[in-house]
Scaffold this motif. Structure first.
Motif, PDB file in Angstrom:
ATOM      1  N   LEU A  19      15.069   1.081  -2.795  1.00 52.61           N
ATOM      2  CA  LEU A  19      14.367   2.129  -2.066  1.00 52.61           C
ATOM      3  C   LEU A  19      13.155   1.581  -1.345  1.00 52.61           C
ATOM      4  N   GLY A  20      13.265   0.427  -0.780  1.00 55.83           N
ATOM      5  CA  GLY A  20      12.160  -0.123  -0.015  1.00 55.83           C
ATOM      6  C   GLY A  20      11.165  -0.872  -0.860  1.00 55.83           C
ATOM      7  N   GLY A  21      11.471  -1.090  -2.149  1.00 57.85           N
ATOM      8  CA  GLY A  21      10.597  -1.909  -2.962  1.00 57.85           C
ATOM      9  C   GLY A  21       9.337  -1.230  -3.415  1.00 57.85           C
ATOM     10  N   THR A  22       9.362   0.094  -3.628  1.00 58.55           N
ATOM     11  CA  THR A  22       8.137   0.770  -4.032  1.00 58.55           C
ATOM     12  C   THR A  22       8.141   1.139  -5.499  1.00 58.55           C
ATOM     13  N   ALA A  29       6.989  -7.677  -7.628  1.00 64.35           N
ATOM     14  CA  ALA A  29       7.348  -8.681  -6.639  1.00 64.35           C
ATOM     15  C   ALA A  29       6.335  -8.784  -5.517  1.00 64.35           C
ATOM     16  N   GLY A  30       5.514  -7.761  -5.327  1.00 64.01           N
ATOM     17  CA  GLY A  30       4.502  -7.777  -4.274  1.00 64.01           C
ATOM     18  C   GLY A  30       4.837  -6.799  -3.168  1.00 64.01           C
ATOM     19  N   PRO A  31       4.023  -6.795  -2.111  1.00 65.81           N
ATOM     20  CA  PRO A  31       4.179  -5.833  -1.021  1.00 65.81           C
ATOM     21  C   PRO A  31       5.513  -5.991  -0.306  1.00 65.81           C
ATOM     22  N   VAL A  32       6.008  -4.884   0.216  1.00 63.41           N
ATOM     23  CA  VAL A  32       7.240  -4.935   0.992  1.00 63.41           C
ATOM     24  C   VAL A  32       6.912  -5.352   2.418  1.00 63.41           C
ATOM     25  N   LYS A  33       7.892  -5.839   3.132  1.00 60.75           N
ATOM     26  CA  LYS A  33       7.706  -6.262   4.506  1.00 60.75           C
ATOM     27  C   LYS A  33       7.267  -5.075   5.346  1.00 60.75           C
ATOM     28  N   GLY A  34       6.233  -5.264   6.134  1.00 64.03           N
ATOM     29  CA  GLY A  34       5.749  -4.198   6.997  1.00 64.03           C
ATOM     30  C   GLY A  34       4.747  -3.277   6.332  1.00 64.03           C
ATOM     31  N   GLY A  48      -8.895   1.630 -16.158  1.00 62.37           N
ATOM     32  CA  GLY A  48      -8.612   1.497 -17.581  1.00 62.37           C
ATOM     33  C   GLY A  48      -7.156   1.708 -17.905  1.00 62.37           C
ATOM     34  N   GLY A  49      -6.281   1.363 -16.959  1.00 59.98           N
ATOM     35  CA  GLY A  49      -4.849   1.536 -17.181  1.00 59.98           C
ATOM     36  C   GLY A  49      -4.328   2.877 -16.718  1.00 59.98           C
ATOM     37  N   THR A  50      -5.230   3.754 -16.284  1.00 60.19           N
ATOM     38  CA  THR A  50      -4.798   5.070 -15.834  1.00 60.19           C
ATOM     39  C   THR A  50      -4.034   4.977 -14.519  1.00 60.19           C
ATOM     40  N   LEU A  51      -4.515   4.146 -13.604  1.00 61.69           N
ATOM     41  CA  LEU A  51      -3.910   4.013 -12.287  1.00 61.69           C
ATOM     42  C   LEU A  51      -3.551   2.560 -12.010  1.00 61.69           C
ATOM     43  N   ALA A  52      -2.511   2.376 -11.217  1.00 61.50           N
ATOM     44  CA  ALA A  52      -2.130   1.043 -10.762  1.00 61.50           C
ATOM     45  C   ALA A  52      -2.276   1.002  -9.245  1.00 61.50           C
ATOM     46  N   THR A  53      -2.544  -0.171  -8.711  1.00 59.44           N
ATOM     47  CA  THR A  53      -2.638  -0.332  -7.263  1.00 59.44           C
ATOM     48  C   THR A  53      -1.248  -0.212  -6.649  1.00 59.44           C
ATOM     49  N   TRP A  54      -1.143   0.563  -5.594  1.00 58.73           N
ATOM     50  CA  TRP A  54       0.127   0.731  -4.881  1.00 58.73           C
ATOM     51  C   TRP A  54       0.299  -0.418  -3.910  1.00 58.73           C
ATOM     52  N   ARG A  55       1.442  -1.087  -3.933  1.00 62.73           N
ATOM     53  CA  ARG A  55       1.651  -2.254  -3.084  1.00 62.73           C
ATOM     54  C   ARG A  55       2.918  -2.117  -2.236  1.00 62.73           C
ATOM     55  N   GLY A  56       3.124  -0.954  -1.696  1.00 63.83           N
ATOM     56  CA  GLY A  56       4.281  -0.766  -0.836  1.00 63.83           C
ATOM     57  C   GLY A  56       3.901   0.021   0.396  1.00 63.83           C
ATOM     58  N   ALA A  57       4.847   0.159   1.311  1.00 68.00           N
ATOM     59  CA  ALA A  57       4.648   1.029   2.459  1.00 68.00           C
ATOM     60  C   ALA A  57       4.573   2.471   1.964  1.00 68.00           C
ATOM     61  N   THR A  58       3.871   3.302   2.685  1.00 66.80           N
ATOM     62  CA  THR A  58       3.752   4.712   2.311  1.00 66.80           C
ATOM     63  C   THR A  58       4.770   5.516   3.116  1.00 66.80           C
TER      64      THR A  58
END
Length: 199
Positions: A19-22, A29-34, A48-58
């Motif tokens: 699904l686009g690597g999200t 694996a890291g950010p998706v292309k684009g 504190g573990g509540t949130l994770a950084t989003w590393r994909g296209a929106t």
């Protein structure tokens, strides 16, 4: 008091990669292309573990709301958006609705909005539920679950923080601790950032 984080699993990990690597695998694996790259190092607070950084296209989307109007995520640019996927049958989703509403009311005048996307339920089910437990935001209907799938979510509830430029920055699968100082720190920082800061 120990924090409780619940999750209703709905899919498989293998689906996320298609699904686009999200999903979870793609995050590893890291950010998706684009994908738009953003630097979160300057944001206040820690989750504190509540949130994770989003590393994909929106994913862009438009859905019909309970008000009968079509609402696109792009219409909310200039505001910080809490994007929350939920369902009436999901106990953790019900549990967090009041606390989520308190957060929305606290920051609304500064530019925070809530898009509460219902997962695969008809309006005839959602409306009576909201009569008893109102959601303080715009309720959208993802009747076929397509938008949910595009975000690569694997369970409910699933919550994303979207910045003023329309980019998802943080996320969590499972019930959030809405009083968490880190969560509020991220919201504060996103509200403070200028529109072009993360572009």
């Amino acid at each position: 008091m120990q924090r409780r984080h619940f999750l209703y699993a709905l899919g498989t990990l293998s689906a996320a990669g298609a699904l686009g690597g999200t999903g979870t695998q793609a995050l590893a694996a890291g950010p998706v292309k684009g994908a738009t790259e953003v630097d979160d190092s300057a944001l206040a607070g820690t989750s504190g573990g509540t949130l994770a950084t989003w590393r994909g296209a929106t994913p862009a989307f438009a859905l019909e709301g309970l008000d009968g109007k079509t609402h696109a995520l792009s219409q909310y640019r200039g505001r910080v958006v809490i994007l929350n996927f939920w369902a009436t049958w999901c106990g953790p989703c019900r549990n967090e609705i009041p606390a989520m509403g308190e957060v929305v009311r606290r920051y609304r005048e500064r530019g925070l909005a809530l898009l509460a996307v219902n997962y695969k339920e008809p309006a005839t089910t959602v409306k009576p539920f909201l009569d008893k437990l109102p959601i303080d935001g715009t309720v959208l209907l993802d009747t076929d679950g397509a938008v949910y799938k595009r975000f690569g979510s694997l369970g409910l509830p699933a919550t994303y923080l979207v910045d003023r430029t329309g980019n998802a920055r943080f996320w969590r699968m499972g019930e959030l601790e809405w009083t968490d100082v880190g969560l509020h720190g991220h919201i504060e920082a996103l509200l403070t950032q200028k529109t072009g800061a993360a572009a």
